[in-house]
Design a protein around this motif. Structure first.
Motif, PDB file in Angstrom:
ATOM      1  N   MET A   1       0.813  -1.182   0.000  1.00  0.00           N
ATOM      2  CA  MET A   1       0.000   0.000   0.000  1.00  0.00           C
ATOM      3  C   MET A   1       0.860   1.250   0.000  1.00  0.00           C
ATOM      4  O   MET A   1       0.569   2.189  -0.739  1.00  0.00           O
ATOM      5  CB  MET A   1      -0.932   0.010   1.222  1.00  0.00           C
ATOM      6  CG  MET A   1      -2.077  -0.972   1.146  1.00  0.00           C
ATOM      7  SD  MET A   1      -3.098  -1.095   2.654  1.00  0.00           S
ATOM      8  CE  MET A   1      -3.519   0.580   3.008  1.00  0.00           C
ATOM      9  N   ALA A   2       1.904   1.235   0.810  1.00  0.00           N
ATOM     10  CA  ALA A   2       2.755   2.425   0.915  1.00  0.00           C
ATOM     11  C   ALA A   2       3.413   2.762  -0.419  1.00  0.00           C
ATOM     12  O   ALA A   2       3.552   3.939  -0.760  1.00  0.00           O
ATOM     13  CB  ALA A   2       3.810   2.230   2.000  1.00  0.00           C
ATOM     14  N   SER A   3       3.811   1.743  -1.176  1.00  0.00           N
ATOM     15  CA  SER A   3       4.460   2.023  -2.462  1.00  0.00           C
ATOM     16  C   SER A   3       3.493   2.665  -3.451  1.00  0.00           C
ATOM     17  O   SER A   3       3.918   3.326  -4.396  1.00  0.00           O
ATOM     18  CB  SER A   3       5.060   0.744  -3.054  1.00  0.00           C
ATOM     19  OG  SER A   3       4.048  -0.169  -3.392  1.00  0.00           O
ATOM     20  N   ARG A   4       2.203   2.488  -3.243  1.00  0.00           N
ATOM     21  CA  ARG A   4       1.184   3.138  -4.069  1.00  0.00           C
ATOM     22  C   ARG A   4       0.663   4.413  -3.407  1.00  0.00           C
ATOM     23  O   ARG A   4      -0.282   5.019  -3.879  1.00  0.00           O
ATOM     24  CB  ARG A   4       0.001   2.194  -4.295  1.00  0.00           C
ATOM     25  CG  ARG A   4       0.258   1.038  -5.221  1.00  0.00           C
ATOM     26  CD  ARG A   4       0.306   1.466  -6.681  1.00  0.00           C
ATOM     27  NE  ARG A   4      -0.784   2.362  -7.023  1.00  0.00           N
ATOM     28  CZ  ARG A   4      -1.862   2.041  -7.699  1.00  0.00           C
ATOM     29  NH1 ARG A   4      -1.991   0.841  -8.156  1.00  0.00           N
ATOM     30  NH2 ARG A   4      -2.801   2.918  -7.941  1.00  0.00           N
ATOM     31  N   GLU A   5       1.250   4.778  -2.262  1.00  0.00           N
ATOM     32  CA  GLU A   5       0.843   5.941  -1.473  1.00  0.00           C
ATOM     33  C   GLU A   5      -0.616   5.846  -1.051  1.00  0.00           C
ATOM     34  O   GLU A   5      -1.371   6.817  -1.096  1.00  0.00           O
ATOM     35  CB  GLU A   5       1.150   7.237  -2.211  1.00  0.00           C
ATOM     36  CG  GLU A   5       2.645   7.421  -2.437  1.00  0.00           C
ATOM     37  CD  GLU A   5       3.010   8.775  -3.011  1.00  0.00           C
ATOM     38  OE1 GLU A   5       2.171   9.686  -3.034  1.00  0.00           O
ATOM     39  OE2 GLU A   5       4.171   8.910  -3.433  1.00  0.00           O
ATOM     40  N   VAL A   6      -0.992   4.659  -0.622  1.00  0.00           N
ATOM     41  CA  VAL A   6      -2.317   4.402  -0.063  1.00  0.00           C
ATOM     42  C   VAL A   6      -2.102   4.197   1.430  1.00  0.00           C
ATOM     43  O   VAL A   6      -1.407   3.269   1.848  1.00  0.00           O
ATOM     44  CB  VAL A   6      -2.952   3.145  -0.703  1.00  0.00           C
ATOM     45  CG1 VAL A   6      -4.290   2.822  -0.061  1.00  0.00           C
ATOM     46  CG2 VAL A   6      -3.102   3.339  -2.208  1.00  0.00           C
TER      47      VAL A   6
END
Length: 70
Positions: A1-6
């Motif tokens: 999720m973090a890599s997609r900025e979610v």
């Protein structure tokens, strides 16, 4: 999720609806993010991978199995 900025479940729910045409309830999203689920439906896994542009290997880690008493 973090890599997609979610960063939140609400953001992930919106992404799932937009990119994977998949709806998940707030309660199910909360359980998925805050607990270690013992099972995940195939369609949920597919939607997560589509929305997050990843593979199942990116979502799961395997730890050492618990030893059974002999």
């Amino acid at each position: 999720m973090a890599s997609r900025e979610v960063w939140t479940g609400a953001e992930l729910r919106r992404l799932l609806e937009k990119d994977a045409n998949f709806e998940i309830s707030s309660a199910s999203m909360s359980a998925l993010l805050n607990h270690q689920p013992s099972q995940v439906k195939w369609e949920t896994l597919q939607a997560l991978c589509t929305a997050l542009r990843c593979t199942p290997n990116d979502l799961f880690g395997v730890s050492n199995p618990v030893s059974k008493p002999e």
